[in-house]
Design a protein around this motif. Structure first.
Motif, short mmCIF file in Angstrom:
data_model
loop_
_atom_site.label_atom_id
_atom_site.label_comp_id
_atom_site.label_asym_id
_atom_site.label_seq_id
_atom_site.Cartn_x
_atom_site.Cartn_y
_atom_site.Cartn_z
N ILE A 104 -3.36 2.39 -3.69
CA ILE A 104 -4.50 2.79 -4.62
C ILE A 104 -4.60 1.98 -5.99
CG2 ILE A 104 -5.78 4.48 -6.07
CD1 ILE A 104 -5.00 6.33 -3.72
N PRO A 105 -3.50 1.83 -6.65
CA PRO A 105 -3.50 0.99 -7.81
C PRO A 105 -3.24 -0.37 -7.78
CG PRO A 105 -1.23 2.04 -7.48
CD PRO A 105 -2.19 2.64 -6.30
N ILE A 106 -2.85 -0.80 -6.53
CA ILE A 106 -2.64 -2.35 -6.52
C ILE A 106 -3.69 -3.03 -5.55
CG2 ILE A 106 -0.12 -2.25 -7.00
CD1 ILE A 106 0.02 -2.49 -3.78
N MET A 107 -4.25 -2.05 -4.80
CA MET A 107 -5.05 -2.85 -3.72
C MET A 107 -6.37 -3.77 -4.38
SD MET A 107 -4.22 -2.91 -0.66
CE MET A 107 -4.52 -4.50 -0.17
N PRO A 108 -7.07 -3.06 -5.16
CA PRO A 108 -7.98 -4.04 -5.60
C PRO A 108 -7.63 -5.45 -6.30
CG PRO A 108 -8.38 -1.77 -6.72
CD PRO A 108 -7.04 -1.82 -6.09
N PHE A 109 -6.27 -5.50 -7.06
CA PHE A 109 -6.04 -6.69 -7.40
C PHE A 109 -5.38 -7.64 -6.49
CE2 PHE A 109 -5.25 -3.26 -10.68
CZ PHE A 109 -5.98 -3.78 -11.59
N TYR A 110 -4.74 -7.09 -5.22
CA TYR A 110 -4.10 -7.78 -4.28
C TYR A 110 -5.31 -8.38 -3.35
CZ TYR A 110 -0.54 -8.72 -0.51
OH TYR A 110 0.19 -9.41 0.06
N ILE A 111 -6.31 -7.73 -3.20
CA ILE A 111 -7.63 -8.28 -2.42
C ILE A 111 -8.23 -9.30 -3.10
CG2 ILE A 111 -9.78 -7.61 -1.56
CD1 ILE A 111 -8.53 -5.08 -0.37
N LYS A 112 -8.72 -9.09 -4.60
CA LYS A 112 -8.90 -10.00 -5.23
C LYS A 112 -8.22 -11.24 -5.27
CE LYS A 112 -10.64 -10.97 -10.01
NZ LYS A 112 -10.80 -10.28 -11.44
N LYS A 113 -6.80 -11.31 -5.33
CA LYS A 113 -5.84 -12.47 -5.08
C LYS A 113 -6.18 -12.91 -4.10
CE LYS A 113 -0.83 -13.44 -4.68
NZ LYS A 113 0.59 -12.85 -4.99
N LEU A 114 -6.60 -12.36 -2.75
CA LEU A 114 -6.72 -12.89 -1.42
C LEU A 114 -8.18 -13.58 -1.29
CD1 LEU A 114 -4.64 -10.68 0.92
CD2 LEU A 114 -3.88 -13.00 -0.14
N GLY A 115 -8.84 -13.41 -2.47
CA GLY A 115 -10.21 -14.11 -2.46
C GLY A 115 -11.37 -12.85 -2.08
N GLY A 116 -10.99 -11.64 -2.01
CA GLY A 116 -12.04 -10.69 -1.92
C GLY A 116 -12.70 -10.26 -2.86
N GLY A 128 0.18 16.83 -1.22
CA GLY A 128 -0.15 16.55 -2.29
C GLY A 128 0.62 15.75 -3.29
N LEU A 129 2.04 16.19 -2.70
CA LEU A 129 3.13 15.47 -3.83
C LEU A 129 3.10 14.03 -3.55
CD1 LEU A 129 6.16 17.72 -3.41
CD2 LEU A 129 5.14 17.19 -5.50
N GLY A 130 2.67 13.63 -2.09
CA GLY A 130 2.68 12.21 -1.57
C GLY A 130 1.77 11.46 -2.48
N MET A 131 0.56 12.40 -2.83
CA MET A 131 -0.68 11.46 -3.68
C MET A 131 -0.16 11.62 -5.00
SD MET A 131 -2.84 10.28 -1.67
CE MET A 131 -4.26 9.84 -2.88
N VAL A 132 0.59 12.30 -5.42
CA VAL A 132 1.20 12.31 -7.01
C VAL A 132 1.91 11.08 -6.77
CG1 VAL A 132 2.52 13.80 -8.74
CG2 VAL A 132 0.88 14.60 -7.45
N PHE A 133 3.09 10.68 -5.98
CA PHE A 133 4.24 9.88 -6.36
C PHE A 133 3.66 8.69 -5.84
CE2 PHE A 133 6.69 13.78 -6.58
CZ PHE A 133 7.49 13.51 -7.62
N GLY A 134 2.74 8.47 -4.68
CA GLY A 134 2.30 7.49 -4.21
C GLY A 134 1.83 6.41 -5.16
N PRO A 135 0.64 6.74 -5.74
CA PRO A 135 -0.02 5.91 -6.57
C PRO A 135 1.09 5.36 -8.15
CG PRO A 135 -1.20 7.53 -6.28
CD PRO A 135 0.01 7.92 -5.64
N ALA A 136 1.88 6.35 -8.28
CA ALA A 136 2.69 6.16 -9.35
C ALA A 136 3.74 4.88 -8.70
CB ALA A 136 3.61 7.27 -9.64
N LEU A 137 4.45 5.16 -7.84
CA LEU A 137 5.29 4.20 -7.35
C LEU A 137 4.68 2.70 -6.83
CD1 LEU A 137 8.23 3.76 -6.15
CD2 LEU A 137 7.13 4.65 -3.66
N GLY A 138 3.35 2.69 -6.52
CA GLY A 138 2.71 1.71 -6.11
C GLY A 138 2.35 0.81 -7.31
N GLY A 139 1.96 1.54 -8.63
CA GLY A 139 1.73 0.66 -9.86
C GLY A 139 2.81 0.15 -10.31
#
Length: 391
Positions: free
Chosen positions: A27-39, A141-152
């Protein structure tokens, strides 16, 4: 609850926690990653929705397959697909290949959730089933708490690193699940497919259709909320990324406490039908409170009420569906997850369009839709609980 069931639930908790970490890590990285790839924004929306599209079509297939060949092999297939596709994400540098792999991920890893729910239905009974569904909901729910934090945090160093970490953890989990997760479906029950309903108009005649409809509406309105809330909170009370991160962590912890700690006791005391109804009404009331919020404290209150409602409603709907559809747990869970996925596909598109007309319109329409479906389905939900009690 038997020791074997507790042991199995602990393994499922770990698997589903990891799956939701992987879902949230992008969630926190995908917009930047896709923009980097030209999307652009269209590519971001396509990437986010294609998973749910594939899940909509394939979750019922995996559920039915688990009724025939057993839960364990289907869970292992889903976990393996999850590991493979996340490692591929880390290796790719092509936007369209990323979207194709995202679709593949939705096809294969969608085996995990309906099969896990069916597994729980195999090893638990009565209020213990609602409790176990809540525990699994807490894992998600815990996965959705830690997932975005870890991704960021990992994405700060490399956009590829979060994918390699998630895929690596799943790879390590596969031999653990292979060794320690027993089969839950009795041998004599395999190869018998009692529920032959497919994704077609015939599903409206399914005995559990009212629960499928409720799953669609709740996920549809939640997806509208998720797609527009950052914009609304920024406009109304000046929230930025930091405040949004704090709020979603707060909401995730509420979900964990309710689903992991309170749901079993509430189910024994009140029953699934009452919890489903109460949770649905609270979800709609939370959306109305968000509309009325003029300060951060009221905004926290409105979102908390909405989260409490969803935390009560979601696991108990799954529990009641499994209790009222004995003998084809996988098929029922697959259809339930398919309708939930359809809500997550259509919700962001509808929410964005309605927000463009008026910023409160997604919340007004979501609340009215929630109230309408619970009024329509209230008696039917009570009747399903009676069917489940008769067995």
């Amino acid at each position: 609850m038997q020791k074997k069931a507790v042991y199995s639930i602990a393994i499922l908790f770990t698997i589903l926690f990891l799956v939701m970490v992987g879902f949230g890590i992008i969630i926190p990285i995908m917009p930047f990653y896709i923009k980097k790839l030209g999307g652009g924004s269209t590519a971001i929306g396509l990437f986010m929705s294609v998973y749910s599209v594939m899940q909509f079509f394939f979750a019922p297939f995996w559920g039915r397959l688990s009724d025939r060949i057993g839960r364990r092999p289907v869970l292992l297939i889903g976990l393996s697909g999850y590991a493979l596709t996340f490692i591929l994400f880390g290796l790719l540098n092509s936007l369209w290949l990323m979207i194709a792999v995202r679709a593949l991920s939705g096809m294969i890893s969608s085996a995990t959730l309906p099969t896990a729910m069916a597994y729980l239905a195999d090893v638990t009974e009565g209020s213990e089933r609602s409790k176990s569904m809540g525990i699994v909901g807490a894992a998600m729910g815990l996965g959705m708490v830690f997932g975005p934090a870890l991704g960021g945090w990992l994405g700060h160093y490399s956009y590829s690193m979060p994918f390699f970490v998630a895929g690596g953890l799943a790879t390590l989990l596969i031999p653990f699940a292979w060794t320690f997760l027993p089969e839950s479906l009795p041998a004599g029950a395999k190869q018998v497919e009692k529920d032959k309903t497919r994704l077609s108009w015939a599903v409206v005649r399914h005995p559990l259709f009212v629960l499928f409809l409720l799953a669609f509406v709740m996920n549809f309105t939640m997806a509208m909320f998720e797609a527009t809330f950052a914009l609304l909170a920024a406009e109304k009370i000046g929230f930025g990324p930091k405040q949004m991160g704090t709020m979603f962590t707060f909401l995730g912890l509420i979900g964990v406490v309710i689903q992991g700690g309170l749901l079993g006791r509430l189910s024994r005391r009140l029953g699934d039908a009452r919890l489903i109804k109460a949770g649905t009404w609270l979800s709609g009331a939370g959306l109305l409170l968000i509309i009325a919020s003029a300060s951060k404290y009221l905004m926290y209150l409105g979102t908390a009420v909405n989260m409490v409602g969803g935390s009560l409603q979601g696991p108990t709907t799954s529990s009641l569906a499994s209790k009222a559809n004995r003998g084809s747990q996988g098929a029922a869970m697959g259809l339930l997850q398919s309708f939930a996925s359809l809500g997550r596909i259509l919700g962001p598109l509808s929410g964005g369009a309605l927000y463009g007309i008026h910023r409160h319109l997604p919340y007004w329409s979501g609340a009215l839709l929630i109230f309408a479906v619970i009024i329509f389905s209230s008696d039917r939900i009570t009747a399903l609980e009676r069917v489940a009690e008769i067995g």
